[in-house]
Design a protein around this motif. Structure first.
Motif, mmCIF file in Angstrom:
data_model
loop_
_atom_site.group_PDB
_atom_site.id
_atom_site.type_symbol
_atom_site.label_atom_id
_atom_site.label_comp_id
_atom_site.label_asym_id
_atom_site.label_seq_id
_atom_site.Cartn_x
_atom_site.Cartn_y
_atom_site.Cartn_z
ATOM 1 N N VAL A 207 0.780 -1.236 0.000
ATOM 2 C CA VAL A 207 0.000 0.000 0.000
ATOM 3 C C VAL A 207 0.809 1.282 0.000
ATOM 4 O O VAL A 207 0.302 2.347 -0.330
ATOM 5 C CB VAL A 207 -1.012 0.026 1.170
ATOM 6 C CG1 VAL A 207 -2.096 -0.990 0.935
ATOM 7 C CG2 VAL A 207 -0.321 -0.209 2.498
ATOM 8 N N PHE A 208 2.072 1.191 0.416
ATOM 9 C CA PHE A 208 2.923 2.374 0.427
ATOM 10 C C PHE A 208 4.188 2.092 -0.367
ATOM 11 O O PHE A 208 4.521 0.936 -0.629
ATOM 12 C CB PHE A 208 3.289 2.756 1.870
ATOM 13 C CG PHE A 208 2.126 3.252 2.683
ATOM 14 C CD1 PHE A 208 1.581 2.461 3.680
ATOM 15 C CD2 PHE A 208 1.581 4.502 2.442
ATOM 16 C CE1 PHE A 208 0.493 2.911 4.428
ATOM 17 C CE2 PHE A 208 0.496 4.958 3.184
ATOM 18 C CZ PHE A 208 -0.050 4.161 4.179
ATOM 19 N N PHE A 209 4.930 3.159 -0.741
ATOM 20 C CA PHE A 209 6.220 3.002 -1.392
ATOM 21 C C PHE A 209 7.097 2.134 -0.494
ATOM 22 O O PHE A 209 7.874 1.304 -0.946
ATOM 23 C CB PHE A 209 6.924 4.355 -1.572
ATOM 24 C CG PHE A 209 6.404 5.194 -2.699
ATOM 25 C CD1 PHE A 209 5.443 6.163 -2.480
ATOM 26 C CD2 PHE A 209 6.898 5.036 -3.983
ATOM 27 C CE1 PHE A 209 4.971 6.957 -3.517
ATOM 28 C CE2 PHE A 209 6.444 5.835 -5.032
ATOM 29 C CZ PHE A 209 5.475 6.791 -4.803
ATOM 30 N N GLY A 210 6.971 2.368 0.819
ATOM 31 C CA GLY A 210 7.820 1.665 1.775
ATOM 32 C C GLY A 210 7.337 0.268 2.126
ATOM 33 O O GLY A 210 7.940 -0.417 2.927
ATOM 34 N N GLY A 211 6.230 -0.185 1.527
ATOM 35 C CA GLY A 211 5.708 -1.520 1.840
ATOM 36 C C GLY A 211 4.401 -1.423 2.620
ATOM 37 O O GLY A 211 3.474 -0.746 2.221
ATOM 38 N N LEU B 105 -1.247 6.311 -7.686
ATOM 39 C CA LEU B 105 -0.892 7.418 -6.805
ATOM 40 C C LEU B 105 -2.134 8.027 -6.160
ATOM 41 O O LEU B 105 -2.094 8.455 -5.008
ATOM 42 C CB LEU B 105 -0.121 8.500 -7.577
ATOM 43 C CG LEU B 105 1.336 8.183 -7.889
ATOM 44 C CD1 LEU B 105 1.987 9.333 -8.663
ATOM 45 C CD2 LEU B 105 2.136 7.913 -6.622
ATOM 46 N N ALA B 106 -3.245 8.037 -6.900
ATOM 47 C CA ALA B 106 -4.482 8.603 -6.340
ATOM 48 C C ALA B 106 -4.911 7.790 -5.113
ATOM 49 O O ALA B 106 -5.241 8.350 -4.068
ATOM 50 C CB ALA B 106 -5.583 8.619 -7.388
ATOM 51 N N ALA B 107 -4.858 6.472 -5.239
ATOM 52 C CA ALA B 107 -5.228 5.599 -4.111
ATOM 53 C C ALA B 107 -4.225 5.758 -2.972
ATOM 54 O O ALA B 107 -4.595 5.841 -1.797
ATOM 55 C CB ALA B 107 -5.299 4.153 -4.573
ATOM 56 N N TRP B 108 -2.936 5.813 -3.317
ATOM 57 C CA TRP B 108 -1.886 5.983 -2.305
ATOM 58 C C TRP B 108 -2.071 7.304 -1.566
ATOM 59 O O TRP B 108 -1.928 7.371 -0.342
ATOM 60 C CB TRP B 108 -0.512 5.921 -2.981
ATOM 61 C CG TRP B 108 0.590 6.464 -2.128
ATOM 62 C CD1 TRP B 108 1.277 5.805 -1.154
ATOM 63 C CD2 TRP B 108 1.097 7.798 -2.140
ATOM 64 N NE1 TRP B 108 2.192 6.641 -0.549
ATOM 65 C CE2 TRP B 108 2.099 7.873 -1.147
ATOM 66 C CE3 TRP B 108 0.797 8.945 -2.887
ATOM 67 C CZ2 TRP B 108 2.824 9.046 -0.890
ATOM 68 C CZ3 TRP B 108 1.516 10.112 -2.640
ATOM 69 C CH2 TRP B 108 2.515 10.144 -1.640
ATOM 70 N N ALA B 109 -2.431 8.374 -2.310
ATOM 71 C CA ALA B 109 -2.598 9.696 -1.706
ATOM 72 C C ALA B 109 -3.702 9.699 -0.644
ATOM 73 O O ALA B 109 -3.563 10.311 0.407
ATOM 74 C CB ALA B 109 -2.890 10.738 -2.784
ATOM 75 N N GLU B 110 -4.779 8.978 -0.950
ATOM 76 C CA GLU B 110 -5.877 8.852 0.032
ATOM 77 C C GLU B 110 -5.362 8.208 1.311
ATOM 78 O O GLU B 110 -5.621 8.675 2.415
ATOM 79 C CB GLU B 110 -6.974 7.946 -0.535
ATOM 80 C CG GLU B 110 -7.836 8.559 -1.599
ATOM 81 C CD GLU B 110 -9.088 9.214 -1.048
ATOM 82 O OE1 GLU B 110 -9.671 10.045 -1.768
ATOM 83 O OE2 GLU B 110 -9.464 8.906 0.102
ATOM 84 N N ARG B 111 -4.633 7.086 1.114
ATOM 85 C CA ARG B 111 -4.128 6.336 2.267
ATOM 86 C C ARG B 111 -3.164 7.189 3.075
ATOM 87 O O ARG B 111 -3.219 7.232 4.295
ATOM 88 C CB ARG B 111 -3.429 5.059 1.811
ATOM 89 C CG ARG B 111 -4.366 3.965 1.356
ATOM 90 C CD ARG B 111 -3.597 2.668 1.161
ATOM 91 N NE ARG B 111 -2.665 2.724 0.043
ATOM 92 C CZ ARG B 111 -2.963 2.397 -1.207
ATOM 93 N NH1 ARG B 111 -4.195 1.999 -1.501
ATOM 94 N NH2 ARG B 111 -2.056 2.450 -2.151
ATOM 95 N N PHE B 112 -2.261 7.875 2.357
ATOM 96 C CA PHE B 112 -1.271 8.701 3.041
ATOM 97 C C PHE B 112 -1.960 9.804 3.834
ATOM 98 O O PHE B 112 -1.674 10.012 5.010
ATOM 99 C CB PHE B 112 -0.277 9.310 2.040
ATOM 100 C CG PHE B 112 0.803 10.117 2.693
ATOM 101 C CD1 PHE B 112 0.633 11.473 2.937
ATOM 102 C CD2 PHE B 112 1.987 9.512 3.086
ATOM 103 C CE1 PHE B 112 1.633 12.214 3.575
ATOM 104 C CE2 PHE B 112 2.989 10.245 3.710
ATOM 105 C CZ PHE B 112 2.808 11.602 3.958
ATOM 106 N N GLY B 113 -2.885 10.494 3.158
ATOM 107 C CA GLY B 113 -3.596 11.603 3.794
ATOM 108 C C GLY B 113 -4.372 11.170 5.033
ATOM 109 O O GLY B 113 -4.483 11.903 6.005
#
Lengths: 232, 230
Positions: free
Chosen positions: A149-153, A190-198
């Motif tokens: 789910v993240f760049f870092g895993g 990236l759109a999905a990742w941005a949601e998760r990050f935010g």
């Protein structure tokens, strides 16, 4: 260790570079004294501790300054135990560093250029550069995350912090210019990742509302206009 | 080196970034204008040298490669980066300064389109050299290299530019490390250039000058063609 270190951070609430450092410090469970700088009126301390660039963030550890957000992130990761920010495998570290450099050297000047552009033509050029760069980052995410789910895993890591710190500014640019740098059709990963990050605990702690960035941008534009007038 | 590792380096003799690395199996790229298939396959994002290929996996960007080598081959030979985290941070800071602040300014003084731009580039180049002189004085603390007694990360970062530094006087009428303005850097550059690992790798001044002149002519021609089509 945590809490006993003498840590001070010179920063700016809306600076993505400062936010990176605050996230890292928080992930390591470190307490620090935070000093908000007025970049229109830089403090003597800032000028003394970062004479080369005169910029924030500056982390001061036991009286010694460390400058440049990516340098600070690596310093904090290497010195303090706890959650790892960079991967441990040398090849994965090299990949993370490569993309961090890409984000800094290609994506960052492009989107900041949108804010700084003095004419529509210039702004359009910078928009084009930004959109081209983000496409490469979309590919990077597919490769680096390995289905995670993240760049870092499983959890937030170096690249998540480096890129994630820009997201509230991307939202500010959307409100100001109607521009979508990350969107669900062109950059779905990236759109999905941005949601998760935010939505993450780490981000909610330090990332400000996009409106704060809009306000700051207006302040910058007003100052630039004054400069232009006074130089005529 | 580490036995059994398959290491290949794609490079271009005139590139300062490639000069930093050398050794291993070296594959000379045709020229900037004729990029080989290997290069385009292994560095699709930037299409630039150097690319280090370790056991078939590519690593790009010279600073990334240098740190990779240091970490992947830790324990075999001297370290490029210092052991102390604070000193590592300082080394990374100055490496970033060389690549992100100094190099663009140096390029401006040779690629500037007007007299004004070139003069401004030269002025800024001297200013950055003076900042670096201060760094050598503060970090080096009287020792021969940025890395102390032996060459390290920052030395290699800066040293990669040696061929161009030496050719600069003939090409642009500028001594980047003027012995009068930046005596420590001038002395450092002699010392670094004489190192056993470095000396055979630095390209000859005449070859660099020739290359520089060719690039300059090509740039002028491209600018003229662009101007003519307006």
């Amino acid at each position: 260790m945590a809490g006993k270190e003498d840590l001070k951070l010179l920063g700016l609430l809306v600076s993505p570079f400062v936010i990176r450092v605050r996230m890292a410090l928080s992930m390591k469970g470190l307490n620090y004294e935070y000093v908000e700088e007025d970049l229109f009126n830089k403090s003597e301390l800032l000028l003394k501790l970062n004479p080369v660039h005169k910029k924030v963030p500056v982390l001061i550890h036991n009286g010694k300054p460390i400058c440049e957000s990516l340098v600070i992130l690596q310093y904090v990761d290497e010195l303090f135990t706890g959650r790892a920010i960079l991967p441990t495998d040398p090849y994965e570290r090299a990949t993370a560093r490569f993309w961090a450099a890409y984000i800094e050297d290609k994506l960052c000047p492009a989107w900041i250029g949108i804010l700084k552009a003095k004419a529509e033509e210039e702004r359009a050029e910078k928009v084009k550069e930004t959109l081209a760069a983000i496409e490469h980052v979309e590919v990077a995410f597919a490769k680096c995350s390995n289905g995670n789910v993240f760049f870092g895993g499983d959890s937030i890591g170096y690249l998540d912090i480096v890129l994630g710190s820009f997201l509230f500014w991307f939202e500010a640019l959307r409100r100001m210019y109607g521009l979508e740098i990350i969107n669900t059709s062109k950059t779905p990963l990236l759109a999905a990742w941005a949601e998760r990050f935010g939505g993450s605990v780490e981000a909610k702690e330090v990332v400000p509302e996009a409106d704060k960035a809009v306000q700051y941008a207006n302040k910058l534009h007003a100052a630039a206009a004054v400069k232009l007038v006074s130089s005529e | 080196m580490a036995g059994g590792d398959d290491l290949k380096l794609l490079g271009l003799w005139s590139s300062p970034f490639v000069l930093r690395l050398r050794a291993y199996e070296y594959i000379e790229e045709e020229a900037l204008t004729n990029k080989g298939e290997l290069l385009l396959k292994y560095n699709p994002v930037h299409k630039k040298v150097p690319v280090l290929i370790h056991n078939g996996k590519p690593i790009c960007e010279s600073r990334v490669i240098l740190q990779y080598i240091d970490e992947a081959f830790a324990g075999t030979g001297p370290s490029l980066l210092p052991a102390d985290p604070y000193e590592r941070a300082i080394a990374r800071f100055w490496a970033a300064y060389i690549d992100d602040t100094m190099l663009p300014v140096w390029n401006k003084s040779s690629t500037g389109k007007t007299e004004e731009e070139i003069a401004e580039g030269k002025k800024q180049s001297l200013a950055t050299a003076e900042v670096l002189e201060g760094a050598l004085r503060d970090c080096g603390k009287g020792k021969p290299f940025f890395g102390g007694d032996s060459a390290g990360y920052v030395d290699v970062e800066l040293g990669g530019l040696l061929g161009w530094v030496r050719a600069s006087d003939e090409l642009h009428g500028v001594k980047p490390f003027d012995p009068e303005r930046t005596p420590l850097l001038a002395a450092w550059s002699e010392r670094f250039g004489a190192l056993e690992a470095v000396e055979p790798v630095v390209p000859e001044v005449s070859r660099v000058v020739e290359f520089g002149k060719t690039m300059w002519k090509a740039r002028l021609a491209a600018a003229a063609a662009a101007g003519a089509s307006n």
